[in-house]
Design a protein around this motif. Structure first.
Motif, PDB file in Angstrom:
ATOM      1  N   GLY A 282      40.493  49.278  54.455  1.00 24.78           N
ATOM      2  CA  GLY A 282      41.586  50.193  54.167  1.00 24.78           C
ATOM      3  C   GLY A 282      42.672  49.609  53.285  1.00 24.78           C
ATOM      4  O   GLY A 282      43.785  50.112  53.252  1.00 24.78           O
ATOM      5  N   VAL A 283      42.376  48.557  52.551  1.00 22.59           N
ATOM      6  CA  VAL A 283      43.348  47.933  51.666  1.00 22.59           C
ATOM      7  C   VAL A 283      43.638  48.868  50.498  1.00 22.59           C
ATOM      8  O   VAL A 283      42.723  49.440  49.911  1.00 22.59           O
ATOM      9  N   GLN A 284      44.901  49.043  50.168  1.00 23.44           N
ATOM     10  CA  GLN A 284      45.330  49.957  49.109  1.00 23.44           C
ATOM     11  C   GLN A 284      45.418  49.253  47.748  1.00 23.44           C
ATOM     12  O   GLN A 284      45.771  48.078  47.677  1.00 23.44           O
ATOM     13  N   VAL A 285      45.140  49.995  46.699  1.00 23.32           N
ATOM     14  CA  VAL A 285      45.371  49.513  45.335  1.00 23.32           C
ATOM     15  C   VAL A 285      46.868  49.680  45.079  1.00 23.32           C
ATOM     16  O   VAL A 285      47.393  50.784  45.140  1.00 23.32           O
ATOM     17  N   THR A 286      47.556  48.566  44.801  1.00 23.36           N
ATOM     18  CA  THR A 286      49.002  48.616  44.561  1.00 23.36           C
ATOM     19  C   THR A 286      49.344  48.562  43.087  1.00 23.36           C
ATOM     20  O   THR A 286      50.474  48.881  42.709  1.00 23.36           O
ATOM     21  N   GLN A 287      48.395  48.144  42.240  1.00 25.52           N
ATOM     22  CA  GLN A 287      48.646  48.101  40.802  1.00 25.52           C
ATOM     23  C   GLN A 287      47.334  47.900  40.057  1.00 25.52           C
ATOM     24  O   GLN A 287      46.351  47.449  40.622  1.00 25.52           O
ATOM     25  N   LEU A 288      47.370  48.262  38.775  1.00 24.31           N
ATOM     26  CA  LEU A 288      46.238  48.030  37.891  1.00 24.31           C
ATOM     27  C   LEU A 288      46.692  47.075  36.804  1.00 24.31           C
ATOM     28  O   LEU A 288      47.853  47.117  36.373  1.00 24.31           O
TER      29      LEU A 288
END
Length: 162
Positions: free
Chosen positions: A26-32
């Protein structure tokens, strides 16, 4: 703006030293992060690389986008504005180009900054890897775009480095 650019550059240096947490947890993408010279897109959580993808860019990818029609992919800090499920190029994520600085730069030159910059799939073009073919967008395969589209939310920062 300069703080974010410095932070993004620091992340660029640090991303490869971190072990990636699992997206299954469930780790979220915080930036690209896009590194144009390497033709890579990274999905990050903090300083950890969650996923990386090979990308194709605008047909004239070196340097920052200056005007509409120049074939360049912009450079700098932007954010994901929206998801487009009806994209001509399969699925797409809008990028907040042009920002106020881009518009001012274009105005000083007497040109249009352009717009409609996206991260998108290949869609009906069927283009192969390794050929910069977009008008300034960041392209991945359709299968990769399905994954990216499912993981990245509007508002997520995207830093596009030279």
């Amino acid at each position: 703006m300069r703080f974010f650019v410095i932070l993004a550059l620091a992340i660029t240096v640090a991303v490869f030293s971190q072990s990636a947490p699992s997206l299954a947890q469930g780790v979220q993408v915080t930036q690209l992060l896009v590194k144009k010279a390497d033709r890579k897109l990274y999905l990050l959580n903090g300083r950890s690389v969650l996923r990386s993808y090979d990308v194709d860019l605008g047909w004239n990818p070196v340097n920052h986008k200056v005007r509409e029609g120049d074939g360049r992919t912009p450079e700098g800090l932007y954010h994901i504005t929206h998801r487009n499920p009806q994209s001509t190029y399969y699925l797409s994520l809008g990028i907040s180009y042009p920002n106020a600085e881009d518009r001012a730069r274009a105005r000083r030159r007497g040109v249009s900054p352009g717009g409609d910059i996206f991260v998108h799939g290949q869609g009906p073009s069927g283009r192969g890897r390794g050929a910069d073919w977009t008008a300034g967008c960041i392209a991945v395969t359709d299968a990769e775009m399905r994954e990216i589209y499912s993981l990245v939310k509007p508002g997520t920062p995207i830093f596009i480095a030279p």
